[in-house]
Design a protein around this motif. Structure first.
Motif, PDB file in Angstrom:
ATOM      1  N   ASP D 308      10.345   6.843   7.022  1.00 34.33           N
ATOM      2  CA  ASP D 308       9.318   6.818   5.989  1.00 34.33           C
ATOM      3  C   ASP D 308       8.597   5.482   5.823  1.00 34.33           C
ATOM      4  OD1 ASP D 308       9.523   9.458   5.380  1.00 34.33           O
ATOM      5  OD2 ASP D 308      10.808   9.194   3.644  1.00 34.33           O
ATOM      6  N   GLY D 309       8.505   4.712   6.905  1.00 37.22           N
ATOM      7  CA  GLY D 309       7.755   3.465   6.815  1.00 37.22           C
ATOM      8  C   GLY D 309       6.321   3.704   6.382  1.00 37.22           C
ATOM      9  N   ALA D 310       5.782   4.840   6.760  1.00 33.71           N
ATOM     10  CA  ALA D 310       4.373   5.126   6.491  1.00 33.71           C
ATOM     11  C   ALA D 310       4.054   5.218   5.004  1.00 33.71           C
ATOM     12  CB  ALA D 310       3.972   6.424   7.179  1.00 33.71           C
ATOM     13  N   GLN D 311       5.080   5.426   4.190  1.00 30.82           N
ATOM     14  CA  GLN D 311       4.824   5.522   2.761  1.00 30.82           C
ATOM     15  C   GLN D 311       5.368   4.306   2.008  1.00 30.82           C
ATOM     16  OE1 GLN D 311       6.808   9.303   2.346  1.00 30.82           O
ATOM     17  NE2 GLN D 311       8.545   8.446   1.301  1.00 30.82           N
ATOM     18  N   SER D 312       5.870   3.320   2.745  1.00 31.01           N
ATOM     19  CA  SER D 312       6.419   2.123   2.109  1.00 31.01           C
ATOM     20  C   SER D 312       5.341   1.057   1.943  1.00 31.01           C
ATOM     21  CB  SER D 312       7.552   1.542   2.961  1.00 31.01           C
ATOM     22  OG  SER D 312       8.634   2.446   3.023  1.00 31.01           O
ATOM     23  N   LEU D 313       5.363   0.399   0.804  1.00 31.81           N
ATOM     24  CA  LEU D 313       4.446  -0.714   0.572  1.00 31.81           C
ATOM     25  C   LEU D 313       4.983  -1.975   1.246  1.00 31.81           C
ATOM     26  CD1 LEU D 313       3.575  -0.423  -3.246  1.00 31.81           C
ATOM     27  CD2 LEU D 313       2.279   0.461  -1.286  1.00 31.81           C
ATOM     28  N   TYR D 314       4.070  -2.870   1.628  1.00 32.63           N
ATOM     29  CA  TYR D 314       4.459  -4.231   1.972  1.00 32.63           C
ATOM     30  C   TYR D 314       4.802  -4.952   0.668  1.00 32.63           C
ATOM     31  CZ  TYR D 314       2.609  -3.711   6.701  1.00 32.63           C
ATOM     32  OH  TYR D 314       2.402  -3.302   7.986  1.00 32.63           O
ATOM     33  N   PRO D 315       5.708  -5.925   0.711  1.00 33.47           N
ATOM     34  CA  PRO D 315       6.077  -6.626  -0.524  1.00 33.47           C
ATOM     35  C   PRO D 315       4.866  -7.189  -1.270  1.00 33.47           C
ATOM     36  CG  PRO D 315       7.641  -7.156   1.201  1.00 33.47           C
ATOM     37  CD  PRO D 315       6.558  -6.341   1.848  1.00 33.47           C
ATOM     38  N   GLN D 316       3.897  -7.745  -0.518  1.00 39.33           N
ATOM     39  CA  GLN D 316       2.739  -8.317  -1.222  1.00 39.33           C
ATOM     40  C   GLN D 316       1.893  -7.220  -1.888  1.00 39.33           C
ATOM     41  OE1 GLN D 316       3.574  -8.444   1.960  1.00 39.33           O
ATOM     42  NE2 GLN D 316       1.823  -8.786   3.331  1.00 39.33           N
ATOM     43  N   GLN D 317       1.846  -6.016  -1.290  1.00 38.34           N
ATOM     44  CA  GLN D 317       1.128  -4.912  -1.940  1.00 38.34           C
ATOM     45  C   GLN D 317       1.817  -4.523  -3.241  1.00 38.34           C
ATOM     46  OE1 GLN D 317       1.297  -2.086   1.404  1.00 38.34           O
ATOM     47  NE2 GLN D 317      -0.953  -2.138   1.495  1.00 38.34           N
ATOM     48  N   PHE D 318       3.163  -4.506  -3.185  1.00 41.08           N
ATOM     49  CA  PHE D 318       3.907  -4.159  -4.387  1.00 41.08           C
ATOM     50  C   PHE D 318       3.665  -5.190  -5.485  1.00 41.08           C
ATOM     51  CE2 PHE D 318       7.595  -4.588  -7.139  1.00 41.08           C
ATOM     52  CZ  PHE D 318       7.634  -3.307  -7.679  1.00 41.08           C
ATOM     53  N   SER D 319       3.656  -6.442  -5.076  1.00 42.08           N
ATOM     54  CA  SER D 319       3.473  -7.522  -6.037  1.00 42.08           C
ATOM     55  C   SER D 319       2.122  -7.387  -6.748  1.00 42.08           C
ATOM     56  CB  SER D 319       3.594  -8.854  -5.286  1.00 42.08           C
ATOM     57  OG  SER D 319       3.075  -9.902  -6.036  1.00 42.08           O
ATOM     58  N   GLN D 320       1.095  -7.079  -5.983  1.00 41.24           N
ATOM     59  CA  GLN D 320      -0.240  -6.879  -6.541  1.00 41.24           C
ATOM     60  C   GLN D 320      -0.242  -5.688  -7.511  1.00 41.24           C
ATOM     61  OE1 GLN D 320      -3.064  -8.336  -6.648  1.00 41.24           O
ATOM     62  NE2 GLN D 320      -4.304  -6.647  -7.435  1.00 41.24           N
ATOM     63  N   LEU D 321       0.370  -4.594  -7.071  1.00 44.90           N
ATOM     64  CA  LEU D 321       0.451  -3.389  -7.904  1.00 44.90           C
ATOM     65  C   LEU D 321       1.168  -3.693  -9.217  1.00 44.90           C
ATOM     66  CD1 LEU D 321       0.440  -0.321  -8.525  1.00 44.90           C
ATOM     67  CD2 LEU D 321       2.454  -0.097  -7.054  1.00 44.90           C
ATOM     68  N   TYR D 322       2.248  -4.440  -9.113  1.00 39.70           N
ATOM     69  CA  TYR D 322       3.071  -4.709 -10.287  1.00 39.70           C
ATOM     70  C   TYR D 322       2.270  -5.476 -11.342  1.00 39.70           C
ATOM     71  CZ  TYR D 322       7.622  -5.220 -12.597  1.00 39.70           C
ATOM     72  OH  TYR D 322       8.674  -5.135 -13.476  1.00 39.70           O
ATOM     73  N   LYS D 323       1.403  -6.361 -10.867  1.00 44.86           N
ATOM     74  CA  LYS D 323       0.541  -7.093 -11.809  1.00 44.86           C
ATOM     75  C   LYS D 323      -0.385  -6.139 -12.561  1.00 44.86           C
ATOM     76  CE  LYS D 323       0.394 -11.297  -9.071  1.00 44.86           C
ATOM     77  NZ  LYS D 323      -0.330 -11.796  -7.899  1.00 44.86           N
ATOM     78  N   GLU D 324      -0.958  -5.186 -11.829  1.00 41.70           N
ATOM     79  CA  GLU D 324      -1.842  -4.205 -12.464  1.00 41.70           C
ATOM     80  C   GLU D 324      -1.077  -3.358 -13.483  1.00 41.70           C
ATOM     81  OE1 GLU D 324      -4.794  -3.641  -8.545  1.00 41.70           O
ATOM     82  OE2 GLU D 324      -3.321  -2.093  -9.066  1.00 41.70           O
TER      83      GLU D 324
END
Lengths: 337, 337, 337, 337
Positions: D308-324
């Motif tokens: 399921d790598g295709a549905q996993s976020l990169y850590p930096q994407q998660f970090s950005q999302l978390y801010k939102e």
């Protein structure tokens, strides 16, 4: 289109497939692998892949081009922005449409529009011809409804959207309406779609209850291919096994459509849930997912509505919701009007 | 309609609900139980149960009458038998309709009809106006198609069924066609249904891709309530998560519909499966389940068909199937023609 | 697997994809077309196609091999025939299993088995451990139920099938049961499936409520890959939007499975419809479509049943149905026992 | 339960129904209306309504009580708040869980956890036993995986959630895991649910692919009725006809569940969409709709993931999302951790 031949397919099989697709107007491009032969069919014609699958030696047939062209981001990379009465849909703008399910009387529309207008809504919805499951249900006020809708909208400087149900109503709608709505049950009424390709006003087309995203885009393609480039799509819930909500609102429509198409994608949380207390959460969710517009049912007295009162917000509920939406929009770099 | 009040509902709540439904035109009939109060709402009006559910003190609202009346066995106990060109549908009779998906040329229709006629088929199908997902697909021959269909049918003494797509085509169809077909995508094109209530020829209406049995019967009700009592229903597969077959053919439609309605229920195994080699097994299954008719796609050269060739039988396959069907029919006391 | 590159994909993109799949254990086979490059990935490894789709320059990824191997007709062309107590499933034979939903008492089983035995049924069903949606529903008699089932079956020289719910029950079932049944809700209980690969008795596995045909075959693959080749599949209805029937019985499972797999495909019309009066028509339909077996709920007193009485036939109804089935079988060259 | 008798039902019919339900352990409460008689069946027993529907003179049977009790807001009005490692779910708190689909190595977990921990995530997910459709796919590292998960979590002061697949794994999970996860495919593995009622750690149960909201609550009821009150529900997408997304994420689950139940409802946008670029929009949507928690797949190198790598976020994407997410939360009066 790619045609994957079976492992043991003979030379004759390959030649037969080649001949078949060439007769259908495609160029054949054969690539013999160690394991399997793959035939590329290049061309603009439309063909039913199952016809090729039935030929001897064929293992599988795969479409590699989308069926829609004008609706695709490949055809137009930049967002289509549709502007009506100063309200924009698409390109970072989130337009808002509100109003009752159906036009019932001048008083009802006037009262509702007054309150919506105060909040800042500039596009008024209201059905004059209603598609009802039962022939014994209220079928709408017809042209009288459109007249009321127009009169009230003019009074409050609003634009108007209403649902069209058949070709013969087009001249009538041209007279009264700013945005033509095509309902979920007519999403594949192809004759109607073709005719709407010849008008020059925006068309808001709702996803059918069992329509895939691709079919929704193909329906838009019917309108676009007629020359009308102002098409807005609308997710309003699909039919699933879950019956607590009226439909299952599929908010993934937003990122999915925005990736493959330049057309604005709106959300109708009222039909999508069918329950008033679910409308506000799902409206916020739609915006947070990045929708290009919202169409929300609001009625001055939902408990007296002739149609779908149960999913209509009270004006004060809408007003509260609208405040929340305005706070969410900048977080995702959207402008809401 | 029954309104179940909550356990702790107050006298005022009960009075308010009573008042509400009376204003909507119902008689209220209150029954106070030890545990809960139940209010019966008696009347012919149509009301959205969700409107009542939102009143204070209400726990649940239950509809106890069906929405269709004329289509119901309560209204008419005996099977409706529809007879076209000596072929009967309903009342123990199983009618057969066959022919290609679309009319492509005189030769194609002539060759197909000749072969079907030899086997004993007396009703010929063929589309002249085609509802296609893509605007770039073959859209049918239009009136020319209807003319070919009629000419060929007359030559072989067959009757004719073809799909109508919009109201303006009615006069044209009156001229050429014996049975009007309404396709799955138009099952809830209510304006078209209403108009078909005024014609006096049989209408074959197909179940929509996401339509419940009740909605199919409500669609029939639109036609019946216009005065046209010759309505045939047709199961042709619903849309589900399974994609190997084009649709999921729901044969339980047969016993379900036959229990609640007097209208004949036909089955279309060609669209129901979308795959030629599944058509024969599913046709036999439909008959063994007791259907009142079958509509099967047959093409003289399926591999050259412009539309849905992949689900069309070769004439010799149909002939073989028809022999099997004739053997199955008497086992369940049916007569097949 | 085929990887379709985008039209403008660079040499570097192609090299990167090649490198990626080689690192994953595949051989890359590049075929440069005029329009697009296609990369074939050849190998036995399992990979998630979405991982490749996310690489730069990739347009689409297509699997061209099925995921199941041992269950496939490619692996074994001839029908698997499973024989239990003289009853055969597959290879032109239609086996019949009947009995109540759950074992309730010796009297109930004895009375039901006596009547079934008279008609000629040789395999008795009955649940001892019941998967119930509610923790407050009757959960079955447990081992006592299995004992009763065995005792009664021996008395009437019948074999026994019962549903297993977890791994720890295997030794118990080995003792009492001739066919292990895996219920729809456990179709993807992979740990249980693996263990059932090590037993040497037939396993009857039911299609899950939302399982595709491919997933059903993959579930069988779990058992087959453990070394147990005696697997029977069973269609018992899928979950759709239609709620009149308990599930939507998908009889196209029969021709679909029989084309791609050598394993017998049975039908359970009792769970498939959930309504007694629909069981006979759907049983006949299943047979006419060519199923390899039927599993039908019969109860000596359905109105007193602790579970699913509403879908159980009375013994005399079953007897009548069985006569009809025997007449239909020879028409499609099947032998029913 | 209410039993609606037919219009012409006889006195004898009514008496028979009364007798029947009394024998089943209910009290009968008869209410004779002008039009129809309604019989209320009062009691705690569970009965199949179809059994009564089959009695003579009965028109319809309606359940008026929900099947779940302990999971219901009627049983407990206030939100259940579950706290793990300082993170709260429910009662205005939104907990966040993140981590890869499966544990692959110490390095992978260490790198991922380090980055998540920096952002503020305090609960780490990671599968050690993987339910895979194919027996040939990576099945997880087993106990080794749990050990790595625990070790890494301890290093970064995180709590741990992992999926349990069968009863025999409970002691193992007790040792390593803080929250037990039950996967969608095991949502109705009732034996496992029962056993999880006896543990004293939180259980996160995912909605099955074809499970209704009521069935999800019934699954929770199995755990609750064993005495474990720490149950969290999780919407992760249902199976529909739409195939662009892996599943259809049904965010209406949030307001629907929150109205009828006190249990926290989480959302898994990773499995819900199956596509990395849809995860952020749907996470924001879930929060804006008011969810009580999020479980998001994050992998240090998604392109190398075994599952399921295709549905996993990169850590930096998660970090950005978390801010939102942190900006959206206060708008709807929620606290996110």
């Amino acid at each position: 289109m790619l045609i994957i031949m079976k492992r043991g397919a003979s030379e004759k099989n390959i030649e037969d497939v080649k001949g078949f697709i060439e007769r259908k107007g495609f160029n054949a491009h054969i690539s013999k692998g160690e394991i399997q032969t793959v035939i590329g069919a290049v061309g603009e014609k439309v063909i039913d892949p199952r016809d090729i699958e039935l030929l001897e030696g064929v293992s599988e047939v795969i479409k590699i081009t989308t069926n829609y062209k004008l609706a695709s981001r490949i055809f137009q990379e930049k967002d289509t922005i549709i502007e009506v009465n100063g309200v924009k849909f698409g390109g970072g703008n989130v337009g808002t449409i509100a109003g009752p399910c159906s036009v019932e009387s001048f008083e009802q529309m006037d009262e509702t529009a007054k309150q919506l207008s105060k909040v800042g809504v500039k596009i008024l919805r209201g059905g004059a011809f209603k598609p009802r499951t039962s022939p014994y249900s209220f079928q709408g006020l017809g042209e009288d409804g459109l007249k009321i809708l127009r009169k009230v909208a003019d009074k409050y400087k609003m634009a108007v959207v209403s649902e069209i149900m058949e070709i013969s109503q087009i001249p009538l709608f041209e007279k009264y309406v700013d945005i033509f709505q095509v309902g979920a049950r007519n999403m594949q009424n192809f004759n109607l779609l073709k005719e709407l390709g010849f008008i020059r006003k925006p068309v808001l087309i709702k996803r059918g209850l069992a329509a895939t995203f691709e079919e929704l885009l193909m329906a838009a393609e019917y309108i676009l291919s007629g020359g009308n480039s102002q098409v807005m799509l609308c997710e309003r819930g699909i039919r699933t096994f879950e019956k607590v909500t009226r439909n299952t609102l599929d908010l993934s429509a937003i990122p999915v459509i925005q990736k493959v198409s330049h057309l604005p994608i709106l959300v109708d949380p009222s039909h999508g849930t069918g329950l008033r207390d679910k409308v506000a959460p799902m409206s916020r969710a739609a915006l947070a997912a990045g929708c290009d517009g919202l169409i929300i049912e609001v009625h001055n007295k939902p408990e007296c509505a002739l149609c779908d009162g149960a999913q209509s917000l009270y004006p004060q509920q809408f007003s509260q919701l609208y405040k929340e939406l305005k706070k969410i929009a900048p977080i995702i770099n959207k402008k809401i009007i």
